[in-house]
Scaffold this active site. Structure first.
Site, mmCIF file in Angstrom:
data_model
loop_
_atom_site.group_PDB
_atom_site.id
_atom_site.type_symbol
_atom_site.label_atom_id
_atom_site.label_comp_id
_atom_site.label_asym_id
_atom_site.label_seq_id
_atom_site.Cartn_x
_atom_site.Cartn_y
_atom_site.Cartn_z
ATOM 1 N N LEU A 50 114.769 13.938 36.901
ATOM 2 C CA LEU A 50 115.720 14.636 36.048
ATOM 3 C C LEU A 50 116.047 13.716 34.884
ATOM 4 O O LEU A 50 116.155 12.504 35.057
ATOM 5 C CB LEU A 50 117.009 14.952 36.812
ATOM 6 C CG LEU A 50 117.037 16.192 37.706
ATOM 7 C CD1 LEU A 50 118.312 16.199 38.537
ATOM 8 C CD2 LEU A 50 116.939 17.461 36.876
ATOM 9 N N ASP A 51 116.235 14.277 33.692
ATOM 10 C CA ASP A 51 116.638 13.476 32.544
ATOM 11 C C ASP A 51 117.964 12.781 32.832
ATOM 12 O O ASP A 51 118.787 13.296 33.604
ATOM 13 C CB ASP A 51 116.813 14.367 31.311
ATOM 14 C CG ASP A 51 115.506 14.968 30.833
ATOM 15 O OD1 ASP A 51 114.443 14.388 31.126
ATOM 16 O OD2 ASP A 51 115.553 16.017 30.157
#
Length: 309
Positions: A50-51
């Site tokens: 995930l960013d």
């Protein structure tokens, strides 16, 4: 003193899946390492980054669970995303320089739905330079930070559901159910271009990975509080069994002799087995021992077997 700042920790064999609610402002690897230290785990991995800006479901595999991470890497995922309209950025989110600012047209629900309809189903995406894809061994985001841009191949992804949750004069909120490999930042950037004003992500939350959903998530801060109370001994109850990672495959119960030969690496015949695909393997005591695959001659070959503790 918490596990995250303890200078030396012993490591133990611990197996299971933790459905972490990743905090914003932290990379997926940083979250992984925090969890690994809290559980004193010898081995750990996650099932798709995930960013840093993003929050939400990050399945973390401990011990033998890492053997089955591929089945979550390739799974469908669901997100809620909020985008700011009128501003396009280099990375497609709020953590990179602004590329363009344009006036926002008057938007109606009908116009928005018409635009979104073009992004449902199988679509083409060109990954952002700010992604973990590699070019000659170098992650693209590292090249992007050096001002280097390279050609990226367009890829096909599937948007199973794209729902307009809310919008106003400056922002838009969407629910996205998509296939593996979908870049939500790229999707919102493309939607912004289709609207003629540009857009970028300001908030992103992963809600689901395969059959795991947000109601099952555990916050990192909660794990740290539990660790402070009783060390790692109280944390194992938050782990899901290995078999939950592959529960969508049919189960096959084996005789003791068949299980023995499979565990020696041999393909075996099993009566009434499916004709193709992967199967969950259970021994004579109905204990999960791994994953097998049906061969063209109808035998079952071992693919991922767990180590007995």
């Amino acid at each position: 003193m918490t596990a995250t700042n303890h200078p030396k920790l012993f490591k133990r064999p611990v197996d299971g899946v933790l459905l972490l609610d990743k905090p914003g402002g932290m990379t997926s690897n940083e979250a992984l390492q925090r969890v690994k230290r809290l559980f004193h785990a010898k081995k750990a991995g996650h099932t798709g980054s995930l960013d840093p800006l993003a929050t939400g479901l990050l399945p973390i595999c401990l011990g033998e669970a890492t053997k089955f991470s591929q089945f979550l890497l390739g799974a469908d995922k669901s997100y809620s995303v909020k985008g700011r309209l009128g501003v396009r950025t280099a990375s497609g989110d709020s953590e990179s320089p602004i590329l363009t600012e344009r006036p926002i047209p008057k938007l109606t629900k009908r116009a928005l739905e018409k635009t979104l309809s073009a992004f449902r189903g199988v679509i083409d995406q060109t990954p952002s330079m700010y992604s973990a894809l590699k070019h000659k061994g170098q992650p693209l985001y590292k090249l992007a930070r050096q001002g280097i841009e390279v050609e990226r191949k367009t890829r096909q992804v599937t948007i199973y559901e794209l729902t307009l949750l809310d919008w106003d004069n400056e922002s838009i909120e969407l629910y996205v159910h998509c296939s593996k490999g979908t870049y939500i930042r790229t999707l919102l950037d493309d939607v912004g271009e289709a609207l003629g004003c540009g857009a970028h992500v300001v908030a992103l939350r992963r809600l689901r990975v395969a059959h795991y959903h947000e109601d099952q998530m555990i916050k990192l801060a909660h794990l740290e509080r539990e660790y402070d109370k009783a060390n790692y001994t109280g944390l194992d109850r938050y782990l899901l069994p290995l078999e939950t990672m592959v529960s969508h495959f049919p189960a096959i119960k084996l005789s003791s002799s068949t299980a023995f030969y499979l565990q020696q690496g041999q393909a075996v015949m099993v009566p009434n087995a499916p004709t193709h695909g992967f199967v969950r393997l259970r021994d004579q005591n109905d204990q999960f021992i791994g994953i097998g695959e049906i061969l063209s001659d109808a035998r079952i070959a071992p693919r991922r077997l767990i180590q007995k503790r």
